[in-house]
Design a protein around this motif. Sequence first.
Motif: not given
Lengths: 327, 327
Positions: A134-139, B12-15, B20-25, B275-283
């Motif tokens: 969960a931490q990996a997917v939702l940082p 949608n998935l690419g967006r 998501a990449v921005r959440q991972n330093p 809330d968002s299927n494509p954003e979660f899948t992207a994560s």
Amino acid sequence: MAIRIGVYGYGNLGRGVECAVRQNPDMKLVAVFTRRNPASVRTVFSDTPVVAAEQVLEYKDRVDVMILCGGSATDLPVQTPALAADFHVVDSFDTHASIPAHFAAVDKAAGNSHVAVISVGWDPGLFSLNRAYAQAVLPQGEEYTFWGKGVSQGHSDAIRRIDGVVDARQYTIPVPEALAAVRRGETPTLTAREKHTRLCYVVAKEGADKARIEKEIVTMPHYFDQYDTTVEFISAEEMARDHSGIPHGGCVLRSGCTGEEGENRHVIEYSLKLDSNPEFTASVLVCYARAAYRLAQKGASGCHTVLDVPVGYLLPVEGDVLRRSLL
Amino acid sequence: MAIRIGVYGYGNLGRGVECAVRQNPDMKLVAVFTRRNPASVRTVFSDTPVVAAEQVLEYKDRVDVMILCGGSATDLPVQTPALAADFHVVDSFDTHASIPAHFAAVDKAAGNSHVAVISVGWDPGLFSLNRAYAQAVLPQGEEYTFWGKGVSQGHSDAIRRIDGVVDARQYTIPVPEALAAVRRGETPTLTAREKHTRLCYVVAKEGADKARIEKEIVTMPHYFDQYDTTVEFISAEEMARDHSGIPHGGCVLRSGCTGEEGENRHVIEYSLKLDSNPEFTASVLVCYARAAYRLAQKGASGCHTVLDVPVGYLLPVEGDVLRRSLL
């Protein structure tokens, strides 16, 4: 050929492993090893061999994986490193703060010759895995663990040490409002008191001062003083009738957000409802025994935890079958 | 140095991956690759470089992991093998029945030089993992997957193909009684109709025969005829106002027994509310991109799925830190 399992230490957990191995046709229980007199030990199944612990090395070539079923306080810190020198081993070491030291000791003992998997169970174990995923997917998120409703052995034991107490059973119970808020996607900051309540069933000695016992329980530092605690006095018969099981469970939740500005929220929940804590823990140990065996076959060695083991190793089928049936 | 990510295919998935990449330093988005005219593509963040898909090989040494965001029907079966020859790749291929063939094609293309992780997301993906863990722990048990409440793109598209339909949104909803029974530890045999209902919001053309449209929906083979389906006609404004999101979710449950005669029951549940299927899948794709990178650094190559990857590889910290913080 079946994976040959040994059980080292034979209490509730060992009995659970004895049962769990029978659910896995690719495994066979070779023996349970006990420090008691083997003749005095009654196993669940009458055909389970019982062997004195001191004879364990005679089984070096007859046991593929040794499942250690001793306690974390004094047994496993000694036994797991000792046995890892001669067997592939799996244990359920659960003193969270001491896991790094235990890992190092077991890793050194296992060396290049054996595989060990430590801290296997549900917490640590399956809950740890789910925290990691969960931490990996939702940082960007908050994590919550709720335990219960279930019996805490440690808290029950603490009550039993109070003067005038004959027996006690302590249930840890999540606060429903807190759990509901997290499930809704809220991310509250919760104190110990706001997360769990404690419910104690106590059998008192005849003539004991129940008011004094109750006060000693609810004010006990760390164990109870930070919680809303309810004490109910019951008879020994009621205890035996209503509280002989060892149920437990709980859930790990992570609430996190994604999107351009974190506008979308997601809640991941992993939850367990267990009729028998030791039997379920035993079932987790058994599938990680399979993983230890398969890791060894692939040339691995040294100490591992659930975080290092691909789930494919836990199952008795190969990758192509897994992909067809599980993906 | 940050892991350099490319996004191949930008819907949608690419967006979602872009966000998501921005959440991972420990990661950096190098570019999104598109088959459209790059000048016409509006990215979520204005500083995201957009590059024509045909130039992708020029990025061979500038991208560590390529995340493929095309569709499973026609894009990924071609694109993943093609790119796996030159990049470490991750995709979300989700045509369950074709996964073995896709795996073989990607494995061959990746060969000894690149790492691929396919079928990453939540189903297949996190749900697959949880089916595997639960099956390993409770071999004597029954497994259930419920989807929703959430938008099914395939069912929405099927409705849109009906004559007289301007727009449609189909929600898949678990039957509450069935879900409750499984959560209680029962192991019912459930038909498709007993597990899910389907709720359809439809915008009809002016003057269209709504009774005929409704009948065409509820009798549509496979998509709707095996379910209790409700059709509600709404205005285009209501559709835009109330149904613009792409929520989804669901749960995987396993109910199993342990003990001498299977007398103790356990329920394992993994559930998602998104809330968002494509954003979660992207994560999910993004953390498996990290895993692909780390696998490659450890000398791995060829095709993998979530079943082959230890969870430790998904996180940006090393084993000793993981053990201290997660076990």
